[in-house]
Design an enzyme around this catalytic site. Structure first.
Site, PDB file in Angstrom:
ATOM      1  N   GLU A 119     -42.584 -36.158 -94.396  1.00  0.00           N
ATOM      2  CA  GLU A 119     -42.885 -34.764 -94.759  1.00  0.00           C
ATOM      3  C   GLU A 119     -43.609 -34.063 -93.628  1.00  0.00           C
ATOM      4  O   GLU A 119     -44.476 -34.656 -93.004  1.00  0.00           O
ATOM      5  CB  GLU A 119     -43.815 -34.732 -95.992  1.00  0.00           C
ATOM      6  CG  GLU A 119     -43.223 -35.325 -97.226  1.00  0.00           C
ATOM      7  CD  GLU A 119     -44.291 -35.635 -98.282  1.00  0.00           C
ATOM      8  OE1 GLU A 119     -45.400 -35.063 -98.220  1.00  0.00           O
ATOM      9  OE2 GLU A 119     -44.010 -36.478 -99.142  1.00  0.00           O
ATOM     10  N   LYS A 121     -46.462 -32.076 -91.955  1.00  0.00           N
ATOM     11  CA  LYS A 121     -47.879 -31.977 -92.324  1.00  0.00           C
ATOM     12  C   LYS A 121     -48.299 -30.517 -92.149  1.00  0.00           C
ATOM     13  O   LYS A 121     -48.521 -30.050 -91.028  1.00  0.00           O
ATOM     14  CB  LYS A 121     -48.727 -32.897 -91.449  1.00  0.00           C
ATOM     15  CG  LYS A 121     -50.183 -32.947 -91.869  1.00  0.00           C
ATOM     16  CD  LYS A 121     -50.908 -34.061 -91.125  1.00  0.00           C
ATOM     17  CE  LYS A 121     -52.350 -34.216 -91.559  1.00  0.00           C
ATOM     18  NZ  LYS A 121     -53.172 -33.037 -91.414  1.00  0.00           N
ATOM     19  N   ASP A 123     -50.376 -27.167 -92.062  1.00  0.00           N
ATOM     20  CA  ASP A 123     -51.742 -26.938 -91.616  1.00  0.00           C
ATOM     21  C   ASP A 123     -52.369 -25.856 -92.500  1.00  0.00           C
ATOM     22  O   ASP A 123     -52.332 -24.675 -92.188  1.00  0.00           O
ATOM     23  CB  ASP A 123     -51.727 -26.505 -90.148  1.00  0.00           C
ATOM     24  CG  ASP A 123     -53.031 -26.841 -89.474  1.00  0.00           C
ATOM     25  OD1 ASP A 123     -53.904 -27.453 -90.130  1.00  0.00           O
ATOM     26  OD2 ASP A 123     -53.181 -26.484 -88.287  1.00  0.00           O
ATOM     27  N   TYR A 231     -47.218 -31.810-102.599  1.00  0.00           N
ATOM     28  CA  TYR A 231     -46.883 -33.049-101.898  1.00  0.00           C
ATOM     29  C   TYR A 231     -47.263 -34.323-102.630  1.00  0.00           C
ATOM     30  O   TYR A 231     -46.946 -35.400-102.162  1.00  0.00           O
ATOM     31  CB  TYR A 231     -47.385 -33.051-100.461  1.00  0.00           C
ATOM     32  CG  TYR A 231     -48.873 -32.870-100.248  1.00  0.00           C
ATOM     33  CD1 TYR A 231     -49.797 -33.749-100.782  1.00  0.00           C
ATOM     34  CD2 TYR A 231     -49.331 -31.826 -99.451  1.00  0.00           C
ATOM     35  CE1 TYR A 231     -51.150 -33.587-100.563  1.00  0.00           C
ATOM     36  CE2 TYR A 231     -50.686 -31.650 -99.220  1.00  0.00           C
ATOM     37  CZ  TYR A 231     -51.587 -32.541 -99.786  1.00  0.00           C
ATOM     38  OH  TYR A 231     -52.922 -32.383 -99.571  1.00  0.00           O
ATOM     39  N   LYS A 320     -49.570 -37.182 -85.603  1.00  0.00           N
ATOM     40  CA  LYS A 320     -49.902 -35.834 -85.165  1.00  0.00           C
ATOM     41  C   LYS A 320     -49.025 -35.376 -83.996  1.00  0.00           C
ATOM     42  O   LYS A 320     -48.594 -36.179 -83.177  1.00  0.00           O
ATOM     43  CB  LYS A 320     -51.378 -35.781 -84.727  1.00  0.00           C
ATOM     44  CG  LYS A 320     -52.376 -36.077 -85.819  1.00  0.00           C
ATOM     45  CD  LYS A 320     -52.266 -35.080 -86.927  1.00  0.00           C
ATOM     46  CE  LYS A 320     -53.478 -34.344 -87.361  1.00  0.00           C
ATOM     47  NZ  LYS A 320     -54.749 -34.411 -86.857  1.00  0.00           N
ATOM     48  N   CYS A 414     -62.201  -3.399 -55.556  1.00  0.00           N
ATOM     49  CA  CYS A 414     -61.079  -4.333 -55.671  1.00  0.00           C
ATOM     50  C   CYS A 414     -61.396  -5.612 -54.891  1.00  0.00           C
ATOM     51  O   CYS A 414     -61.754  -5.542 -53.722  1.00  0.00           O
ATOM     52  CB  CYS A 414     -59.817  -3.664 -55.126  1.00  0.00           C
ATOM     53  SG  CYS A 414     -58.445  -4.796 -54.933  1.00  0.00           S
ATOM     54  N   CYS A 417     -58.786  -5.600 -51.675  1.00  0.00           N
ATOM     55  CA  CYS A 417     -58.789  -4.644 -50.561  1.00  0.00           C
ATOM     56  C   CYS A 417     -60.100  -3.870 -50.459  1.00  0.00           C
ATOM     57  O   CYS A 417     -60.300  -3.110 -49.513  1.00  0.00           O
ATOM     58  CB  CYS A 417     -57.620  -3.672 -50.679  1.00  0.00           C
ATOM     59  SG  CYS A 417     -57.817  -2.484 -52.017  1.00  0.00           S
ATOM     60  N   CYS A 432     -57.532  -0.787 -59.332  1.00  0.00           N
ATOM     61  CA  CYS A 432     -57.856  -0.620 -57.913  1.00  0.00           C
ATOM     62  C   CYS A 432     -57.182   0.664 -57.455  1.00  0.00           C
ATOM     63  O   CYS A 432     -55.999   0.887 -57.715  1.00  0.00           O
ATOM     64  CB  CYS A 432     -57.302  -1.806 -57.143  1.00  0.00           C
ATOM     65  SG  CYS A 432     -57.018  -1.466 -55.407  1.00  0.00           S
ATOM     66  N   CYS A 438     -53.478  -1.761 -50.684  1.00  0.00           N
ATOM     67  CA  CYS A 438     -53.989  -3.024 -51.215  1.00  0.00           C
ATOM     68  C   CYS A 438     -52.920  -4.108 -51.077  1.00  0.00           C
ATOM     69  O   CYS A 438     -51.841  -4.001 -51.665  1.00  0.00           O
ATOM     70  CB  CYS A 438     -54.372  -2.838 -52.682  1.00  0.00           C
ATOM     71  SG  CYS A 438     -54.922  -4.363 -53.450  1.00  0.00           S
TER      72      CYS A 438
END
Ligand code: IVH
Length: 683
Positions: A119, A121, A123, A231, A320, A414, A417, A432, A438
């Site tokens: 099955e 699992k 969460d 389950y 897991k 910046c 530059c 910038c 740049c």
């Protein structure tokens, strides 16, 4: 006041409605075969609600109208579990699983292969629900395994929890155990609406499910998209149950519970390993989060022989998957400069293995995101990487904050530059101001120009562009076309052969198309789809560069902001010079008529006037190819879902666009339906 007995007709109709609604619920949740549209279901429920309001004596605690929630509680009562709720041992590798199987065989002193139930699992949150003579009595959380909290009021609001079991031959007492979880689509929708209202968003579906179940006001729980998947059975009295776990689950299904459709029976531990592998591959396509697979010895007799140790049964194990969330430390933040000058804060993390890869950098997006997370340098953070979605920091563990954390400060200049970096009013971004002075912006502009969907210059990757700009061989995209063989061959990772290939690719790229050329210019907010619309509308780069804002606003999908960016781009002399130089170097494309002239024909195409959006992954073709085929049938393919969207095509992995389409009740086609549509019109 004396209450009048309800007329027989009202009693009869209420009875019929309850029966029909229960039937639809059963079909929807337990069988996964919806039988009527949601609107029709709501109509039946409203009719029943009206009857019950007029004749309150007809109200029954197991009526489907009683799922709206009740008056808030002061606290939840603690209630002991009649049978302890155990947890599961974990396996993390095929070897762990094989060792588990061997332990069982040793214990059973038998070499016979063992049959297992497999099955997913889920969460979510474990729940125990008690039924007496088929009626819902109460629901308890797992708590510490011995005592749980009574959250009956909340659990009653969940539509996939039967308030009354179906069928005749029911046990006197039956405790059903399962997982309450929030499906991914519902989670996305819930967070979207929370964000829109400026409320706190949940970090993942599990937390959202837990938070929703912990509400003292069950009306809040009622508004949350929760589901139950059964389950196992806890205590049971008055009816013998089947001798195999999977048969018990099928019986629960007939009584009205949803069970997992991906459940399977494995004849050996090797089949279990194969199941884990297959489900792992499907993990990202499932409509809910799972964190592994649970394997249970299928024979109840064997389960009883094997028994349990302290907190977990010997006969079951959880294998897991790699965790999608892990904890690590944020060690520093650096700023990257993008093509349009945006400074993006990038967190440097203590490397952590999450979602199957090692993550050491994650983007923090912008200042708003940093404020939202409240994150500082030195903090312990939770990193999530689900599927092929880029890793994200989802939350900060404030309890673990050391004394010496530092605030994340955006630089005033910046980092590449040294030009001023300023926050643009009304935007989350800090930019910038250096423009093409740049080097970082220059590099990004060149990388964009060369990219596959732009000029498609094969072999001109990031590393090569870095070197070309750093060595001042290239200042802008025009310079690319005067590179010499020896310039390129001298770079790292380049030889004579790859240099020659790159020169050929540059030559080949000169034959392009107008949409590609427009896209390659890197005008802000002009993506592929907009570039295509601009090309179709104006027909030439000349007409586009002369267009004023009003003319631009007449183009599909272009609003005032983008119109302004386009105008700004073409007012900059430097940009016009670059375009002229590129054309001078021989970059050409087939001339096309502006759309207005071609419109007559377009209007006759089968999908003319239809706007669609493609999302998720497709199998038979790429999204680009699908888009191309839809366009040849006259459809407009847009990048975002809005009220103007006529339909979307959603493949596996579709996320927020699908959710948005659902919330706007826009038609959603599967890949199969798309293929049918395309075939219908193909010649
Ligand atoms: S069986 C004794 N089956 O996983 C058996 N648990 O780590 C106990 N879970 O607390 C549970 N999906 O909340 C079982 N198909 C599944 C499950 C499942 C999710 C959760 C459950 C349990 C936890 C144990």
């Amino acid at each position: 006041m004396i209450q009048q007995a309800p007329p027989a007709a009202a009693r009869q109709r209420a009875f019929e409605l309850r029966h029909d609604i229960d039937e639809h619920n059963y079909r929807y949740y337990a069988l996964d075969e919806p039988s009527i549209p949601d609107a029709e279901y709501d109509r039946l429920l409203n009719e029943l609600r009206d009857i019950e309001q007029q004749h309150p004596s007809l109200i029954d605690s197991s009526s489907p109208t009683q799922r709206v929630g009740a008056a808030p509680l002061d606290a939840f009562n603690s209630v002991p579990h009649e049978k302890r709720m155990l947890s599961l041992d974990n396996a993390f590798s095929d070897d762990d699983l094989t060792a588990f199987d061997q332990r069982l065989k040793d214990r059973l002193k038998s070499d016979e292969t063992i049959e297992y139930a497999c099955e997913p699992k889920l969460d979510g949150i474990a729940i125990s629900i008690l039924y007496e003579n088929g009626q819902f009595v109460r629901a308890l959380t797992r708590g510490d395994g011995s005592t749980g909290e009574d959250i009956s009021q909340n659990v009653r609001t969940i539509k996939s929890v039967p308030l009354k079991l179906r069928g005749e031959n029911l046990p006197e007492r039956l405790e059903v155990r399962g997982e309450i979880y929030m499906p991914s689509a519902g989670f996305a929708k819930l967070n979207q609406s929370a964000a829109a209202k400026g409320e706190k968003v949940f970090v993942n579906p599990r937390n959202a499910a837990a938070g929703s179940l912990r509400q003292l006001d069950s009306r809040i729980t009622a508004s949350r998209p929760l589901e139950l998947c059964a389950y196992s059975v806890g205590i049971h009295q008055g009816l013998a149950l089947p001798s195999k776990h999977t048969d018990i689950l099928h019986l629960l299904n007939r009584w009205g519970f949803k069970i997992n459709p991906n459940m399977a029976v494995a004849q050996s531990i090797n089949d279990c390993i194969a199941y884990h592998q297959q489900l792992g591959e499907k993990r990202d396509e499932l409509p809910y989060d799972i964190d592994g697979v649970v394997f249970k010895v299928n024979s109840i007799d064997l389960q009883e022989t094997l028994g349990f140790v302290s907190r977990a049964p010997r006969w079951a194990i959880a294998y897991k998957f790699p965790a999608q969330e892990e904890m690590t430390q944020l060690q520093d933040v650096e700023f990257q400069v993008g093509r349009t000058g945006t400074l993006t804060p990038v967190a440097r993390l203590k490397p952590v293995f999450v979602g199957g890869v090692t993550v050491s950098n994650v983007t923090l997006h912008n200042k708003d995101e940093i404020d939202r997370l409240g994150v500082q340098i030195g903090d312990t953070v939770i990193v999530r990487r689900a599927g092929d979605v880029i890793p994200q920091i989802v939350s900060v563990i404030k309890e673990r904050r050391p004394d010496d954390t530092r605030e994340i400060e955006f630089p005033a200049t910046c980092p590449v530059c040294g030009s001023p970096a300023v926050r643009v009013p009304g935007e989350a971004a800090i930019r910038c101001e250096g423009g093409l002075i740049c080097p970082a912006q220059r590099k990004e502009a060149i990388i964009h120009f060369a990219s596959r969907k732009a000029m498609n210059i094969d072999g001109l990757g990031d590393k090569i562009v870095d070197q070309l700009v750093d060595k001042s061989l290239v200042k802008n995209v025009v310079d690319l076309f005067s590179l010499l063989q020896q310039d390129i061959a001298g770079l790292d990772r380049m030889g004579e052969k790859s240099a020659a290939n790159l020169l050929n690719a540059l030559e080949a790229a000169k034959q392009t198309t107008l949409p590609r050329f427009i896209y390659s210019l890197g005008i802000r907010e002009v993506g592929e789809a907009t570039a295509r619309n601009l090309a179709a509308h104006f027909g030439s780069i000349q007409a586009l560069s002369n267009a004023d804002e009003d003319a631009l606003l007449a183009v599909d999908d272009i609003g005032p902001i983008v119109a302004r960016f386009i105008r700004d781009f073409f007012t900059e002399q430097n940009n016009l010079d670059i375009i002229a130089s590129l054309q001078g170097l021989g970059i050409t494309w087939p001339e096309s008529e502006p759309q207005n002239a071609a419109l007559e024909n377009a209007a006759e195409l089968p999908l003319a006037g239809q706007t669609c959006v493609l999302t998720g992954s497709l199998e038979a073709m790429t999204r680009d190819e699908a888009g191309e085929r839809l366009r040849t049938l006259g459809a407009k393919v847009s990048g975002s879902v809005s009220k103007k969207t006529d339909f979307i095509v959603a493949g596996p992995g579709a996320g927020s666009k699908r959710t948005k389409a659902e919330s706007l009740s826009i038609e959603i086609l599967s890949e199969e339906q798309l293929l049918e549509l395309l075939n219908q019109y193909s010649t």
